[in-house]
Scaffold this motif. Structure first.
Motif, PDB file in Angstrom:
ATOM      1  N   SER A  48     -21.966 -82.105  -7.333  1.00 55.84           N
ATOM      2  CA  SER A  48     -23.109 -82.431  -8.211  1.00 55.84           C
ATOM      3  C   SER A  48     -23.910 -83.635  -7.694  1.00 55.84           C
ATOM      4  CB  SER A  48     -22.613 -82.698  -9.641  1.00 55.84           C
ATOM      5  OG  SER A  48     -21.753 -83.818  -9.652  1.00 55.84           O
ATOM      6  N   TRP A  49     -23.521 -84.148  -6.538  1.00 55.59           N
ATOM      7  CA  TRP A  49     -24.232 -85.318  -5.982  1.00 55.59           C
ATOM      8  C   TRP A  49     -25.235 -84.863  -4.920  1.00 55.59           C
ATOM      9  CZ3 TRP A  49     -22.676 -90.722  -6.764  1.00 55.59           C
ATOM     10  CH2 TRP A  49     -21.613 -90.870  -7.673  1.00 55.59           C
ATOM     11  N   VAL A  50     -26.335 -85.591  -4.823  1.00 56.22           N
ATOM     12  CA  VAL A  50     -27.299 -85.328  -3.748  1.00 56.22           C
ATOM     13  C   VAL A  50     -27.511 -86.614  -2.949  1.00 56.22           C
ATOM     14  CG1 VAL A  50     -28.495 -83.436  -4.899  1.00 56.22           C
ATOM     15  CG2 VAL A  50     -29.299 -85.787  -5.257  1.00 56.22           C
ATOM     16  N   ARG A  51     -27.824 -86.425  -1.667  1.00 56.31           N
ATOM     17  CA  ARG A  51     -28.130 -87.586  -0.818  1.00 56.31           C
ATOM     18  C   ARG A  51     -29.638 -87.746  -0.693  1.00 56.31           C
ATOM     19  NH1 ARG A  51     -27.518 -87.567   5.542  1.00 56.31           N
ATOM     20  NH2 ARG A  51     -29.556 -86.594   5.215  1.00 56.31           N
ATOM     21  N   VAL A  52     -30.063 -88.993  -0.831  1.00 56.98           N
ATOM     22  CA  VAL A  52     -31.490 -89.291  -0.749  1.00 56.98           C
ATOM     23  C   VAL A  52     -31.685 -90.369   0.313  1.00 56.98           C
ATOM     24  CG1 VAL A  52     -33.489 -90.157  -2.041  1.00 56.98           C
ATOM     25  CG2 VAL A  52     -31.723 -88.810  -3.224  1.00 56.98           C
ATOM     26  N   THR A  53     -32.627 -90.132   1.227  1.00 54.08           N
ATOM     27  CA  THR A  53     -32.972 -91.157   2.217  1.00 54.08           C
ATOM     28  C   THR A  53     -34.002 -92.091   1.611  1.00 54.08           C
ATOM     29  OG1 THR A  53     -32.609 -89.581   4.006  1.00 54.08           O
ATOM     30  CG2 THR A  53     -33.914 -91.535   4.545  1.00 54.08           C
ATOM     31  N   VAL A  54     -33.894 -93.381   1.951  1.00 51.90           N
ATOM     32  CA  VAL A  54     -34.853 -94.361   1.445  1.00 51.90           C
ATOM     33  C   VAL A  54     -36.130 -94.264   2.294  1.00 51.90           C
ATOM     34  CG1 VAL A  54     -35.276 -96.814   1.046  1.00 51.90           C
ATOM     35  CG2 VAL A  54     -32.965 -95.870   0.715  1.00 51.90           C
ATOM     36  N   GLY A  55     -37.222 -93.879   1.653  1.00 53.70           N
ATOM     37  CA  GLY A  55     -38.491 -93.757   2.368  1.00 53.70           C
ATOM     38  C   GLY A  55     -39.397 -94.936   2.077  1.00 53.70           C
ATOM     39  N   THR A  56     -40.699 -94.691   2.090  1.00 52.38           N
ATOM     40  CA  THR A  56     -41.664 -95.747   1.756  1.00 52.38           C
ATOM     41  C   THR A  56     -41.723 -95.888   0.236  1.00 52.38           C
ATOM     42  OG1 THR A  56     -43.468 -94.182   1.564  1.00 52.38           O
ATOM     43  CG2 THR A  56     -43.081 -95.120   3.769  1.00 52.38           C
ATOM     44  N   PRO A  57     -42.302 -97.012  -0.271  1.00 55.18           N
ATOM     45  CA  PRO A  57     -42.436 -97.127  -1.732  1.00 55.18           C
ATOM     46  C   PRO A  57     -43.185 -95.934  -2.330  1.00 55.18           C
ATOM     47  CG  PRO A  57     -42.877 -99.244  -0.683  1.00 55.18           C
ATOM     48  CD  PRO A  57     -42.708 -98.249   0.437  1.00 55.18           C
ATOM     49  N   ASP A  58     -44.209 -95.451  -1.629  1.00 52.78           N
ATOM     50  CA  ASP A  58     -44.979 -94.322  -2.143  1.00 52.78           C
ATOM     51  C   ASP A  58     -44.123 -93.040  -2.191  1.00 52.78           C
ATOM     52  OD1 ASP A  58     -47.389 -92.995  -2.966  1.00 52.78           O
ATOM     53  OD2 ASP A  58     -47.358 -92.036  -0.982  1.00 52.78           O
ATOM     54  N   GLU A  59     -43.356 -92.826  -1.115  1.00 56.00           N
ATOM     55  CA  GLU A  59     -42.482 -91.641  -1.091  1.00 56.00           C
ATOM     56  C   GLU A  59     -41.446 -91.710  -2.214  1.00 56.00           C
ATOM     57  OE1 GLU A  59     -42.464 -90.440   3.661  1.00 56.00           O
ATOM     58  OE2 GLU A  59     -41.160 -92.050   2.967  1.00 56.00           O
ATOM     59  N   MET A  60     -40.933 -92.916  -2.476  1.00 58.69           N
ATOM     60  CA  MET A  60     -39.907 -93.026  -3.513  1.00 58.69           C
ATOM     61  C   MET A  60     -40.516 -92.882  -4.908  1.00 58.69           C
ATOM     62  SD  MET A  60     -37.682 -92.974  -1.363  1.00 58.69           S
ATOM     63  CE  MET A  60     -36.149 -92.855  -2.262  1.00 58.69           C
ATOM     64  N   ALA A  61     -41.794 -93.247  -5.052  1.00 64.32           N
ATOM     65  CA  ALA A  61     -42.473 -93.010  -6.331  1.00 64.32           C
ATOM     66  C   ALA A  61     -42.586 -91.494  -6.558  1.00 64.32           C
ATOM     67  CB  ALA A  61     -43.850 -93.667  -6.329  1.00 64.32           C
ATOM     68  N   GLN A  62     -42.890 -90.770  -5.482  1.00 69.24           N
ATOM     69  CA  GLN A  62     -42.971 -89.306  -5.601  1.00 69.24           C
ATOM     70  C   GLN A  62     -41.584 -88.714  -5.871  1.00 69.24           C
ATOM     71  OE1 GLN A  62     -45.714 -87.181  -2.848  1.00 69.24           O
ATOM     72  NE2 GLN A  62     -45.983 -89.182  -1.905  1.00 69.24           N
TER      73      GLN A  62
END
Ligand code: PLP
Length: 376
Positions: free
Chosen positions: A351-365
């Motif tokens: 049930s876990w997903v991995r997320v890469t840390v992108g730019t502030p704008d990408e993370m807002a999306q």
């Protein structure tokens, strides 16, 4: 760079692997292979095509200014092999890490020495021991040569369970520790790595993958290489230095250990990669600046997720995992439908997903899409 002739045993091993068509796997291939919905314009994920690509632990900042300048300056020499540039990079790394140059082997990324270490030190009789969830490339290589893969669950704090790893099998050939770990971004303490080294099975090698170490405050294991221990350390320029597409990395180890990787091949390095890597190492600010940038965006994202009640891993890296309490596969698919591409599923944590840390704008999306998907 001299490459010894393939001996018969190494050749047969290599042929067996080649017969199994084992590609050199890296994050990109793993991300694409398990992608629920391939991104549009997959082969041209150009900025501006709208897709948020936070699925392969890439660095959205790309190469630093000095690296870009080094590549540009070298374009007219692109018709030359210029092997001496690789020697120069090797010497720069060695001087920086207080190692002799013969303890460093430069490759086009660290995926090759990772895979070659598995091929060299594991076999049908000598298992491969790794963490679960962990980075899968080594396990794939072990499976290709029918070496047993022993997956040891992470501890409660998501560190490598070194006590369980060293006792997993007395015949183990290679113990793989990724620090910080991919996919969780969590760290394994220096004490634990020392424990693994002191207590690993006789004749086994410790492979410490430091692809993400610059994002964290963790001490490196390179001093163990300096002390001639049975340790190989892997580094890549794909992560904090933003050179995943440029391709440069290295293995550090005793010359007799590095020699065991050589029969599996070592192509002359692309000159742009080595020039950009050297320029990156010469930049006194790039690590601190990017560590802060990524750390700030990561903290903001993790704080938001925590405030919404989601459990997250205590990442010190450029990726983290979040528990969606749903099927990770469904969440990944639903996110992709909103043009936000997050990491592949890890069966150990369904049930876990991995997320890469992108730019502030990408993370807002990311946040907007995640909220919509979770509320659906
Ligand atoms: N090791 C780990 C843990 C990784 O996540 C990756 C890529 O993402 C690599 C090694 C190899 O990367 P590259 O071949 O781009 O140097």
């Amino acid at each position: 760079m001299s490459t010894p002739a393939l001996n018969r045993r190494a050749f047969l091993r290599f042929a067996a692997v080649a017969g199994a068509s084992l590609p050199i796997l890296n994050e990109y291939q793993l991300a694409m292979a398990q992608m629920a919905v391939p991104p549009k314009k997959l082969h041209h994920p150009l900025p501006g095509n709208g897709a948020v690509l936070i699925n392969a632990n890439e660095n959205p900042l790309g190469p630093c200014d000095r690296a870009r300048a080094a590549i540009t300056a070298l374009v007219p020499n692109g018709g030359r092999y210029e092997d001496e540039l690789t020697d120069e990079l090797t010497k720069t790394i060695a001087a920086k890490e207080n190692l002799k140059p013969e303890y460093i082997a430069v490759y086009a990324g660290s995926s090759e020495p990772l895979q070659f270490s598995v091929l060299a030190f594991t076999s049908k009789d000598r298992p491969y021991v790794t963490a679960d969830p962990g980075y899968e490339a080594g396990a794939r290589a072990a499976e290709a040569i029918s070496a047993r893969v022993i997956k040891v669950p992470l501890t409660q704090t998501h560190a490598h369970d070194v006590k369980a790893m060293v006792t997993a099998d007395p015949r183990a050939g290679l113990l793989y520790i990724c620090n910080p770990n991919n996919p969780t971004g969590t760290i394994t303490s220096r004490e634990d790595i020392e424990y693994a080294l002191a207590n690993k099975p006789a004749g086994s090698i410790l492979l410490v993958d430091e692809a993400y170490i610059h994002f964290s405050n963790q001490p490196s294991a390179l001093d163990m290489v300096r002390d001639d221990k049975d340790v190989i350390v892997l580094r890549t320029f794909s992560k904090i230095y933003g050179m995943a597409g440029v391709r440069c990395g290295f293995a550090a180890g005793r010359p007799d250990l590095l020699a065991k990787l050589q029969p599996f091949g070592r192509n002359p390095m692309p000159i742009f990669a080595v020039a950009a890597a050297k320029a990156s190492l010469d930049d006194p600010n790039v690590i601190a600046e990017r560590k802060k940038y990524t750390g700030d965006v990561r903290r903001e994202t993790l704080d938001w997720l925590t405030s919404k009640g989601y459990a997250v891993t205590q990442s010190t890296s450029n990726c983290f995992m979040v528990d969606t309490k749903k099927s990770s596969h469904d969440v990944i698919t639903a996110m992709a439908a909103r043009n936000v591409y997050i990491g592949r599923p890890w069966p150990a944590w369904p049930s876990w997903v991995r997320v890469t840390v992108g730019t502030p704008d990408e993370m807002a999306q990311f946040r907007a899409a995640f909220q919509t998907v979770m509320n659906a």
